[in-house]
Design an enzyme around this catalytic site. Structure first.
Site, short mmCIF file in Angstrom:
data_model
loop_
_atom_site.label_atom_id
_atom_site.label_comp_id
_atom_site.label_asym_id
_atom_site.label_seq_id
_atom_site.Cartn_x
_atom_site.Cartn_y
_atom_site.Cartn_z
N CYS A 130 1.24 -1.31 -0.19
CA CYS A 130 0.02 -0.10 0.35
C CYS A 130 0.81 1.28 -0.12
O CYS A 130 0.66 2.18 -0.60
CB CYS A 130 -1.28 -0.24 1.12
SG CYS A 130 -0.16 -0.03 3.13
N SER A 161 -6.57 -0.44 10.57
CA SER A 161 -6.02 -0.60 9.17
C SER A 161 -5.36 -2.36 8.47
O SER A 161 -5.35 -2.65 7.64
CB SER A 161 -6.40 -0.04 8.32
OG SER A 161 -5.06 0.37 8.12
N GLY A 163 -3.96 -5.60 9.16
CA GLY A 163 -4.29 -6.92 10.48
C GLY A 163 -3.02 -7.88 10.62
O GLY A 163 -2.24 -7.30 10.15
N PRO A 164 -3.02 -8.42 10.87
CA PRO A 164 -2.21 -9.64 11.23
C PRO A 164 -1.15 -9.88 10.02
O PRO A 164 -0.09 -10.20 10.26
CB PRO A 164 -2.50 -10.95 11.66
CG PRO A 164 -4.09 -10.83 10.84
CD PRO A 164 -4.82 -9.62 10.87
N THR A 166 -0.48 -8.35 6.96
CA THR A 166 0.74 -7.17 7.28
C THR A 166 1.57 -7.38 7.93
O THR A 166 2.83 -6.39 7.89
CB THR A 166 -0.03 -5.98 7.35
OG1 THR A 166 -1.45 -6.52 6.19
CG2 THR A 166 0.39 -4.98 6.78
N ARG A 167 1.04 -7.21 9.26
CA ARG A 167 1.78 -7.37 10.85
C ARG A 167 3.37 -8.17 10.73
O ARG A 167 3.85 -8.30 10.74
CB ARG A 167 1.00 -7.33 11.92
CG ARG A 167 0.25 -6.68 12.50
CD ARG A 167 -0.75 -5.76 13.15
NE ARG A 167 -1.56 -5.35 13.08
CZ ARG A 167 -0.79 -3.84 13.86
NH1 ARG A 167 -0.08 -3.90 14.84
NH2 ARG A 167 -2.37 -3.30 13.99
N ASN A 272 -5.55 2.92 2.95
CA ASN A 272 -4.27 1.68 1.91
C ASN A 272 -4.70 0.98 1.56
O ASN A 272 -4.17 -0.11 1.08
CB ASN A 272 -3.05 2.16 3.77
CG ASN A 272 -4.08 1.26 5.27
OD1 ASN A 272 -4.64 2.34 5.01
ND2 ASN A 272 -3.37 0.20 6.06
#
Length: 303
Positions: A130, A161, A163-164, A166-167, A272
């Site tokens: 993003c 915004s 979520g798991p 992306t983390r 994003n």
């Protein structure tokens, strides 16, 4: 009008937002949503929208690909599993649009290089991140005027915004974004920073783009180029807007952007999600139009 059938892998924030956008598409028809948790909110929502679902991962989709005519798959899972997903689906002749930072295939940032991908018959294109979709057009807007020695982008997104998936991919996010700032943005050296802000109420996506030009910046031409590029991005993300800039300080050019979403899934602060999903949908639509016109036939790829 014939539509190209698609599958979405990953029913999280990105997959759910993308599903809403594909539902409005004139050339794409989402028919499958793939997850791994039977209790997933995203799978439930997909079923309510009349889309078939499986909680058995990509393996749960494979037996249905040919029967249901799936030709394009969007992967919104995690960089760690994308390679395996792509291998299995490419073998069945399904083209992958990769929304993870895996970046096995070439980077695609629509306003900068979408046209280049036409005619290359790629079976996997990567949507960077993003942060990449929001900032690389600005780097490219400067580098098409004059050489950029160094570009640094900072993407700030709301905690809610992210979520798991992306983390777990933060390192991949920074590496992939920096790589695309160079390769697509045209900077000699690129750097990417992501900030996840836990403020409540959630704040809108903000992006800061710094470019160091090799020679004194041509202020008028750079400013015109930036405004022209913003209009290109706004064609598919209307909430993309210039907050300040370009600000010139010696050889440094700085642009401050804000991205508001359409509110398809999360509220409008989650720009994003939109910039990523709208870019992916735009890319898939271009390939779908080629398929419908008979200019593109997908072939199975044996890894």
């Amino acid at each position: 009008m014939k539509k190209i059938k698609c599958a979405l892998i990953g029913p999280g924030n990105i997959g759910t937002d993308l599903l809403a956008k594909l539902k409005r598409s004139s050339v794409l028809e989402p028919v499958w949503m793939v997850g791994i948790d039977p209790e997933s909110e995203g799978l439930k929502r997909a079923r309510e929208l009349g889309v078939k679902t499986t909680a058995e991962g990509v393996d749960g989709l494979l037996p249905h690909v040919l029967a249901d005519g799936v030709q394009i798959a969007f992967d919104a899972t995690s960089a760690y599993v994308h390679a395996e997903n792509a291998r299995k689906l490419n073998a069945l002749g399904v083209m992958m649009i990769d929304l993870t930072p895996a970046a096995i295939g070439p980077y695609c940032v629509p306003p900068v290089n979408l046209k280049e991908h036409l005619g290359k018959r790629e079976m996997n294109v990567n949507m960077v991140t993003c942060g990449g979709q929001a900032t690389i057009p600005m780097v490219a807007a400067v580098s098409r005027v004059q050489p950029v020695a160094y570009a640094e982008i900072v993407a700030t997104v709301s905690s809610r915004s992210v979520g798991p998936g992306t983390r777990k991919n933060i390192d991949e996010f920074t590496r992939t974004t920096a790589g695309a700032v160079e390769k697509v943005g045209g900077a000699r050296k690129g750097k990417a920073i992501i900030i996840i802000n836990p403020a409540e109420p959630p704040l809108m996506m903000r992006d800061t783009i710094h470019c160091l030009t090799e020679t004194e910046p041509d202020q008028q031409r750079i400013t015109e180029s930036i405004h022209a590029m913003i209009e290109e991005v706004q064609k598919y993300v209307p909430g993309y807007r210039l907050v300040n800039g370009p600000v010139f300080d010696g050889k440094r050019v700085t642009v401050f952007m804000e991205v508001a979403g359409l509110g398809d899934y999360l509220p409008t602060y989650a720009g994003n999600l939109d910039i990523m999903t709208a870019a992916a949908a735009r890319t898939a639509e271009m390939f779908a139009e080629e398929m419908i016109a008979g200019n593109l036939t997908l072939e199975p790829v044996v890894a």
